[in-house]
Design an enzyme around this catalytic site. Structure first.
Site, PDB file in Angstrom:
ATOM      1  N   GLN A  46      32.189  58.561  10.934  1.00  0.00           N
ATOM      2  CA  GLN A  46      33.321  57.853  11.510  1.00  0.00           C
ATOM      3  C   GLN A  46      33.524  56.512  10.811  1.00  0.00           C
ATOM      4  O   GLN A  46      32.579  55.928  10.263  1.00  0.00           O
ATOM      5  CB  GLN A  46      33.141  57.597  13.016  1.00  0.00           C
ATOM      6  CG  GLN A  46      33.705  58.695  13.911  1.00  0.00           C
ATOM      7  CD  GLN A  46      32.765  59.871  14.010  1.00  0.00           C
ATOM      8  OE1 GLN A  46      31.557  59.678  14.132  1.00  0.00           O
ATOM      9  NE2 GLN A  46      33.286  61.079  13.939  1.00  0.00           N
ATOM     10  N   ASN A  64      38.176  59.758  11.744  1.00  0.00           N
ATOM     11  CA  ASN A  64      37.298  60.806  11.229  1.00  0.00           C
ATOM     12  C   ASN A  64      37.452  60.886   9.709  1.00  0.00           C
ATOM     13  O   ASN A  64      38.446  60.402   9.150  1.00  0.00           O
ATOM     14  CB  ASN A  64      37.668  62.163  11.837  1.00  0.00           C
ATOM     15  CG  ASN A  64      37.221  62.288  13.284  1.00  0.00           C
ATOM     16  OD1 ASN A  64      36.105  61.926  13.637  1.00  0.00           O
ATOM     17  ND2 ASN A  64      38.094  62.809  14.127  1.00  0.00           N
ATOM     18  N   CYS A  73      33.824  56.431  19.895  1.00  0.00           N
ATOM     19  CA  CYS A  73      32.698  56.674  18.983  1.00  0.00           C
ATOM     20  C   CYS A  73      31.542  55.795  19.437  1.00  0.00           C
ATOM     21  O   CYS A  73      31.536  54.587  19.178  1.00  0.00           O
ATOM     22  CB  CYS A  73      33.074  56.375  17.537  1.00  0.00           C
ATOM     23  SG  CYS A  73      31.700  56.665  16.395  1.00  0.00           S
ATOM     24  N   ASN A 150      37.395  61.526  23.835  1.00  0.00           N
ATOM     25  CA  ASN A 150      37.562  62.652  22.934  1.00  0.00           C
ATOM     26  C   ASN A 150      36.963  63.878  23.626  1.00  0.00           C
ATOM     27  O   ASN A 150      36.067  63.773  24.458  1.00  0.00           O
ATOM     28  CB  ASN A 150      36.916  62.392  21.568  1.00  0.00           C
ATOM     29  CG  ASN A 150      35.507  61.847  21.681  1.00  0.00           C
ATOM     30  OD1 ASN A 150      34.955  61.689  22.763  1.00  0.00           O
ATOM     31  ND2 ASN A 150      34.889  61.561  20.548  1.00  0.00           N
ATOM     32  N   ASN A 183      35.006  68.616  20.151  1.00  0.00           N
ATOM     33  CA  ASN A 183      33.618  68.573  19.717  1.00  0.00           C
ATOM     34  C   ASN A 183      32.884  69.705  20.415  1.00  0.00           C
ATOM     35  O   ASN A 183      33.177  70.022  21.581  1.00  0.00           O
ATOM     36  CB  ASN A 183      32.990  67.238  20.099  1.00  0.00           C
ATOM     37  CG  ASN A 183      33.648  66.067  19.390  1.00  0.00           C
ATOM     38  OD1 ASN A 183      33.512  65.899  18.191  1.00  0.00           O
ATOM     39  ND2 ASN A 183      34.376  65.259  20.151  1.00  0.00           N
ATOM     40  N   ARG A 202      34.268  67.496  15.880  1.00  0.00           N
ATOM     41  CA  ARG A 202      35.684  67.690  15.589  1.00  0.00           C
ATOM     42  C   ARG A 202      36.100  66.845  14.388  1.00  0.00           C
ATOM     43  O   ARG A 202      35.944  65.638  14.372  1.00  0.00           O
ATOM     44  CB  ARG A 202      36.507  67.281  16.829  1.00  0.00           C
ATOM     45  CG  ARG A 202      38.010  67.449  16.675  1.00  0.00           C
ATOM     46  CD  ARG A 202      38.744  66.972  17.912  1.00  0.00           C
ATOM     47  NE  ARG A 202      38.572  65.532  18.141  1.00  0.00           N
ATOM     48  CZ  ARG A 202      39.374  64.805  18.919  1.00  0.00           C
ATOM     49  NH1 ARG A 202      40.381  65.368  19.553  1.00  0.00           N
ATOM     50  NH2 ARG A 202      39.151  63.521  19.089  1.00  0.00           N
ATOM     51  N   GLY A 211      27.029  59.530  19.290  1.00  0.00           N
ATOM     52  CA  GLY A 211      26.922  58.853  20.574  1.00  0.00           C
ATOM     53  C   GLY A 211      27.794  59.471  21.643  1.00  0.00           C
ATOM     54  O   GLY A 211      27.330  59.765  22.747  1.00  0.00           O
ATOM     55  N   SER A 212      29.078  59.695  21.326  1.00  0.00           N
ATOM     56  CA  SER A 212      29.963  60.254  22.344  1.00  0.00           C
ATOM     57  C   SER A 212      29.593  61.701  22.676  1.00  0.00           C
ATOM     58  O   SER A 212      29.704  62.123  23.831  1.00  0.00           O
ATOM     59  CB  SER A 212      31.424  60.158  21.897  1.00  0.00           C
ATOM     60  OG  SER A 212      31.676  60.956  20.764  1.00  0.00           O
TER      61      SER A 212
END
EC number: 5.1.1.7
Length: 272
Positions: A46, A64, A73, A150, A183, A202, A211-212
């Site tokens: 990212q 991305n 993110c 996301n 994702n 994704r 992290g996300s």
């Protein structure tokens, strides 16, 4: 055109930070895609762009490597927080993303924590293309979905090593059920307080961590009754901790490390 950048990583989940405070935001889809090229650019999972903000230390926008944008993110947010906390000598800082105002703090062990906000659980908010119960999606393997800004789709499996992430990931990412793609997580529950996670990201492929995605996987496991409210998430590159009480914000805690810094000189693209 040129600008400075800093390359960082969180358990191998690498990202680039571009600090454009006091400047016009020069980053567009084409530049983000060129920066993300691991052969001809810098390479990252990212890109985080810092710009001026009236009600927070900075505003963050995320890209991305394929040139698409995203709203959240966790790794890069921690990296920017690390940078800001070193600048100010403070133990906490607030940043703004498309998820809203996020409070970030330095823990006593040197790790960075981020309040990632509340997860979105309704099918319209993930988003899903049709009305479904996001706890059990109508797909083989009955995954669970949520959004952390996301979309995330989590499969719980008995043997993670038997899963072909590279084959299944892109198939689920682009499934018609997900109008903005998703994702994809594959999770093996090791105990109520620890999971092993592999990810198809994704717009990015297979990262060492995210992290996300760690937050989304933990949230979905807690919703399924498989996990306690504090979970160690073991990714290919290392471990982070995710806490969620089932109703409020999700808290992500983990390390970040700088790699190197440099200056990007934008020249004409052969492919543009």
């Amino acid at each position: 055109m040129s600008f400075s950048f800093q390359k960082m990583h969180a358990n191998g989940d690498d990202f680039v930070v571009v600090d454009l405070r006091g400047q016009a935001n020069k980053i567009n889809q084409n530049i983000a895609k060129r920066l993300g090229d691991r052969n001809r650019g810098i390479g990252f999972n990212q890109l985080a762009v810092m710009s001026d903000c009236d009600d927070a230390a900075v505003r963050l926008t995320f890209w991305n490597p394929d040139g698409s944008m995203l709203d959240a993110c966790g790794s890069a947010t921690r990296g920017v927080a690390w940078k800001l906390l070193r600048e100010t000598g403070s133990s906490s800082v607030i940043v703004r993303t498309n998820r809203g105002l996020l409070n970030c703090s330095l823990e006593t062990d040197g790790l960075i924590s981020v309040d990632m906000g509340e997860p979105f659980l309704h099918w319209r908010d993930v988003p899903i293309a049709q009305e479904v119960d996001t706890l059990v999606l109508p797909l083989p393997g009955t995954p669970t979905a949520c959004s952390m800004g996301n979309p995330h789709c989590t499969f719980f499996v008995e043997d993670l090593e038997a899963v072909d992430v590279e084959a299944l990931g892109p198939e689920i990412e682009s499934h018609p059920l997900f109008p903005q793609k998703t994702n994809v997580h594959f999770v093996q529950v090791l105990s109520p307080t620890r999971i092993r996670l592999r990810i198809w990201e994704r717009g990015g492929g297979i990262p060492l961590g995210s992290g996300s995605c760690s937050c989304g996987a933990a949230v979905n496991g807690i919703r399924r009754g498989l996990l306690d409210d504090s979970v160690e998430v073991e990714c290919d590159g290392g471990t982070v901790t995710v806490r969620w009480d089932g109703t409020g914000s999700v808290f992500l805690t983990g390390p970040v490390e700088p790699n190197f810094s440099g200056v990007w000189f934008e020249g004409p693209s052969r492919n543009s």
